[in-house]
Design an enzyme around this catalytic site. Structure first.
Site, PDB file in Angstrom:
ATOM      1  N   TYR A  66      -1.202  -3.155  -7.231  1.00 56.70           N
ATOM      2  CA  TYR A  66      -1.204  -3.901  -5.968  1.00 56.70           C
ATOM      3  C   TYR A  66      -2.600  -3.846  -5.327  1.00 56.70           C
ATOM      4  CZ  TYR A  66      -0.802  -5.169  -1.150  1.00 56.70           C
ATOM      5  OH  TYR A  66      -1.046  -5.754   0.066  1.00 56.70           O
ATOM      6  N   ARG A 101       0.848  -1.194   0.000  1.00 55.19           N
ATOM      7  CA  ARG A 101       0.000   0.000   0.000  1.00 55.19           C
ATOM      8  C   ARG A 101       0.883   1.243   0.000  1.00 55.19           C
ATOM      9  NH1 ARG A 101      -2.207   0.157   4.641  1.00 55.19           N
ATOM     10  NH2 ARG A 101      -2.054  -1.992   5.364  1.00 55.19           N
ATOM     11  N   ASP A 128     -10.280  -9.956   7.783  1.00 54.33           N
ATOM     12  CA  ASP A 128      -9.718  -8.611   7.597  1.00 54.33           C
ATOM     13  C   ASP A 128     -10.621  -7.445   8.002  1.00 54.33           C
ATOM     14  OD1 ASP A 128      -7.436  -7.115   6.869  1.00 54.33           O
ATOM     15  OD2 ASP A 128      -8.253  -6.678   4.893  1.00 54.33           O
ATOM     16  N   ARG A 155       2.705  -5.908  17.220  1.00 53.49           N
ATOM     17  CA  ARG A 155       4.087  -6.373  17.413  1.00 53.49           C
ATOM     18  C   ARG A 155       4.710  -5.539  18.513  1.00 53.49           C
ATOM     19  NH1 ARG A 155       6.625  -9.416  13.139  1.00 53.49           N
ATOM     20  NH2 ARG A 155       4.889  -9.827  11.741  1.00 53.49           N
ATOM     21  N   SER A 208      -1.561  -4.983   9.804  1.00 58.89           N
ATOM     22  CA  SER A 208      -1.266  -5.911   8.714  1.00 58.89           C
ATOM     23  C   SER A 208      -0.018  -6.730   9.012  1.00 58.89           C
ATOM     24  CB  SER A 208      -1.020  -5.122   7.437  1.00 58.89           C
ATOM     25  OG  SER A 208      -2.028  -4.159   7.277  1.00 58.89           O
ATOM     26  N   MET A 209      -0.065  -7.994   8.689  1.00 62.93           N
ATOM     27  CA  MET A 209       1.055  -8.933   8.854  1.00 62.93           C
ATOM     28  C   MET A 209       1.479  -9.108  10.318  1.00 62.93           C
ATOM     29  SD  MET A 209       3.323  -8.027   5.486  1.00 62.93           S
ATOM     30  CE  MET A 209       3.954  -9.638   5.132  1.00 62.93           C
ATOM     31  N   CYS A 210       0.500  -9.116  11.218  1.00 59.87           N
ATOM     32  CA  CYS A 210       0.821  -9.326  12.636  1.00 59.87           C
ATOM     33  C   CYS A 210       0.059 -10.520  13.194  1.00 59.87           C
ATOM     34  CB  CYS A 210       0.507  -8.090  13.458  1.00 59.87           C
ATOM     35  SG  CYS A 210       1.628  -6.721  13.157  1.00 59.87           S
ATOM     36  N   GLY A 211      -0.444 -11.392  12.341  1.00 61.83           N
ATOM     37  CA  GLY A 211      -1.052 -12.621  12.844  1.00 61.83           C
ATOM     38  C   GLY A 211      -2.569 -12.657  12.817  1.00 61.83           C
ATOM     39  N   LYS A 212      -3.178 -11.732  12.097  1.00 64.42           N
ATOM     40  CA  LYS A 212      -4.656 -11.707  12.064  1.00 64.42           C
ATOM     41  C   LYS A 212      -5.193 -12.973  11.401  1.00 64.42           C
ATOM     42  CE  LYS A 212      -6.471  -7.734  10.489  1.00 64.42           C
ATOM     43  NZ  LYS A 212      -6.432  -7.853   9.197  1.00 64.42           N
TER      44      LYS A 212
HETATM   45  C1  SPV Z   1      -3.521  -5.112   4.849  1.00 63.46           C
HETATM   46  O1  SPV Z   1      -2.428  -4.651   4.488  1.00 63.46           O
HETATM   47  O2  SPV Z   1      -4.035  -4.813   5.934  1.00 63.46           O
HETATM   48  C2  SPV Z   1      -4.231  -6.076   3.995  1.00 63.46           C
HETATM   49  C3  SPV Z   1      -3.817  -6.192   2.616  1.00 63.46           C
HETATM   50  O3  SPV Z   1      -5.192  -6.649   4.428  1.00 63.46           O
HETATM   51  S1  SPV Z   1      -4.232  -4.765   1.744  1.00 63.46           S
HETATM   52  O4  SPV Z   1      -5.168  -5.151   0.717  1.00 63.46           O
HETATM   53  O5  SPV Z   1      -3.002  -4.271   1.184  1.00 63.46           O
HETATM   54  O6  SPV Z   1      -4.833  -3.807   2.626  1.00 63.46           O
HETATM   55 MN    MN Z   2      -5.846  -5.742   6.322  1.00 63.94          MN
END
Ligand code: SPV
Ligand code: MN
Length: 614
Positions: A210, A71, A279, A409, A260-264
């Site tokens: 993206y 993003r 999400d 985190r 994001s990327m913390c285990g959801k």
């Molecule tokens: C996030 O980054 O929180 C996601 C992927 O769920 S995105 O579609 O990039 O938001």
């Molecule tokens: Mn997300």
């Protein structure tokens, strides 16, 4: 035309006409809910070289341009008339200037391309939660992804007719050139923009592919939904929804907000429980309780590290040729099969990945080694491909939420699990106090500790203080709001810099939470909340993972570290006093009361207090 005219909504017709005129596509395809239309879009993604078929049937790969794999926070802006409406972190710009710039960028942008006009629903279609959305895009990949991830909404538009209060999501990938595997990738990243026009409930996204920037139904619509929710007294949250079985066969629905990327996602996939969403959730006050629905019906998941041993269910779904899956930014091997980092087999010598032709040791122009797949490589799949999908995914009334979890985190402050004293205390000292290290989900430096209230900072379209206030009011108006918890999967031993918990321990904390909301688990009071007793944890560890939980582990994980809590309060008070707009005064009272409790404990028992001493 017939499909558009079947929907009795002149505003919709005007919008479509306006963007045809502006973007000048060579043709326009209007998709109804019919499978044949979506088959056409799927084929278009192939024909237009946005996706390429893989060895397994129904699987395709897509690439984002190098440098377009996350993003773009810097170029994501809210268009507003009031220049001081949001905090500087939330990135706003003058509405007229933004609209002018966007209209300039979009002028003729779809020349020679086909425009796809699609209808979707945020939330289950036949429910009061449903928000109709119009997606216009020249990317069949975007439309195809949305078909996997969201419920189609043509019927919803037909039904609502003139009454439809719909979101507009306008996207163009802009100029493209040939990238990996001959697939077309964005060429004009310097002009990548995502502009959110709150007033017209419209989001514009250009020169990006993206998903987090281009899939309008995801984070773009979410930013509009947060604003709408705040004006209508409900909540749009960056939360999973899952069910956890507790003692006596009870099934407990929990939501969880993690950056994001913390285990959801991995939390929702713990074995033996079920996933309703990973999400985004809409939450409403149903009078005597809070109910939630999943805004989506699919998963745009991080693929890094998924392997058959630790992620059995995801692995099974992702390797099944019956399931439609789009993989992005992974490696394609010479035999047409794929590989991603952490897949647990030998890393291939060579292949094609997001950087083009790749061989082991390949470096980028800055001299950095390019990994086999991007850290933010993802997959799109419908939740009903998963064996653990919750049966109430489409329930129009939603599910009753008994517990809400906040996690990030945090290496040195929060214990692995703790319950707040009440809604107000939870929203302020857990949700609004969330801090976390940045990750590869956004472009820029990872690993920087940042303030991320409710893990929603990236998506807030109202001032932070207003949003905290709305959260406080939401629970205060409900007779029986969910209990609030914090979790921390990333607590470290400071000396050895190693994690104090294993990957599978999250299931233990979930079980404790599920028991706790029914008063089936005891707790020890700390200055910051209620933590599990050693006895309860020992029992749950035995039941869930067959492990013998030791007193030493309990002491290391659940000791109270006064100093880091006090530093955290100091940091947050500065932010809420100096940077955040409209901070509710009660936030300061609750934080100061927390500080007083911590000081009191520290004066009596010292800096580090064992849970047996609390
Ligand atoms: C996030 O980054 O929180 C996601 C992927 O769920 S995105 O579609 O990039 O938001
Ligand atoms: Mn997300």
């Amino acid at each position: 035309m017939e499909r558009l005219y079947n929907i009795n909504n002149p505003e919709l017709h005007d919008t479509v006409a306006k963007f045809i005129e502006l973007c000048q596509p060579s043709s326009v395809f209007v998709a109804s809910d019919a499978p044949a239309d979506w088959n056409y879009i799927r084929q278009s993604a192939m024909r237009n070289h946005e996706e390429s078929p893989l060895k397994l049937k129904n699987h395709t790969v897509h690439y984002d341009a190098y440098g377009d794999q996350g993003r773009d926070k810097k170029n994501t802006r809210y268009l507003l008339d009031d220049p001081n409406y949001l905090e500087p972190e939330l990135n706003q710009m003058d509405r007229n200037r933004g609209l002018d710039e966007m209209h300039g960028l979009m002028n003729g942008i779809m020349k020679g391309k086909e425009m796809f006009v699609c209808f979707f629903s945020l939330g289950p279609v036949d429910s009061q939660y449903a928000i109709p959305c119009l997606q216009i895009t020249d990317s069949a990949y975007v439309a195809h992804s949305e078909h996997i991830l969201y419920r189609t909404g043509y019927r919803l538009f037909e039904r609502h007719g003139r009454k439809a209060k719909f979101f507009r999501l306008i996207h163009s990938e802009g100029r493209t050139s040939e990238g990996p595997l001959g697939l077309m990738v964005c060429d004009n990243l310097d002009s990548r923009r995502v502009y959110i026009d709150i007033k017209d409930e419209t989001v514009y996204s250009v020169n990006t592919q993206y998903g987090g920037n281009s899939i309008g139904m995801k984070k773009l619509a979410m930013r509009l939904a947060i604003n709408r929710a705040c004006s209508e007294d409900w909540l749009t949250e960056h939360m999973f929804i899952m069910s956890v079985s507790a003692r006596y066969g009870r099934k407990v629905y929990l939501t969880g907000a993690f950056p994001s990327m913390c285990g959801k996602t991995s939390t929702t996939m713990v074995p033996g429980e079920s996933i309703l969403g990973d999400d985004i959730a809409f939450l409403r006050n149903a009078g005597d309780c809070v109910r939630a629905v999943n805004v989506e019906k699919g998963m745009f998941g991080v693929i890094h590290g998924i392997n058959p041993k630790d992620d059995e269910l995801q692995w099974k779904a992702l390797r099944d040729p019956q399931n439609e899956v789009i993989f992005s930014n992974v490696l394609v091997k010479p035999d047409g099969d794929i590989y991603w980092d952490g897949m647990d087999k030998e890393i291939p010598e060579k292949g094609i990945n997001h950087s083009g032709v790749w061989q082991r040791g390949k470096k980028d122009p800055a001299g950095k080694e390019i990994p086999v797949s991007h850290k933010n490589a993802r997959f799109s799949i419908s939740l009903d491909c998963l064996d653990n999908v919750d049966m109430r995914l489409e329930d129009p009334v939603g599910v009753k939420v008994r517990g809400m979890i906040y996690g990030g985190r945090d290496s040195d402050t929060w214990v692995p699990v703790e319950e707040a004293f009440d809604w107000q205390h939870g929203i302020i000292t857990k949700g609004a106090s969330l801090e976390s290290e940045t990750t590869a989900a956004t472009l820029g430096q990872p690993g920087v500790m940042t303030f991320n209230p409710m893990s929603n900072l990236d998506f807030l379209s109202v001032p932070v203080g207003t949003y905290v206030q709305k959260n406080l009011e939401f629970g205060a108006k409900c007779q029986n709001p969910p209990r609030i918890f914090s979790v921390n999967y990333f607590l470290k031993d400071t000396e050895s810099d190693t994690y104090l918990n294993t990957k599978t321990d999250k299931h233990i904390w979930l079980k404790w939470i599920a028991n706790r909301v029914h008063e089936d688990a005891d707790a020890v009071r700390t200055p910051t909340g209620m933590i599990p007793t050693f006895g309860d944890l020992k029992e749950i560890f035995k039941e869930v993972s067959g492990r013998n939980y030791s007193q030493e582990d309990y002491v290391r994980q659940f000791s109270f570290w006064a100093q880091s809590h006090l530093h955290k309060i100091d940091r947050l008070l500065v932010l809420y006093r100096d940077r955040v707009k409209n901070t509710p005064p009660v936030l300061f009272e609750v934080m100061e009361a927390q500080r007083a409790r911590i000081d009191d404990l520290r004066n009596r028992k010292g800096d580090i207090v064992s849970p047996f001493d609390l």
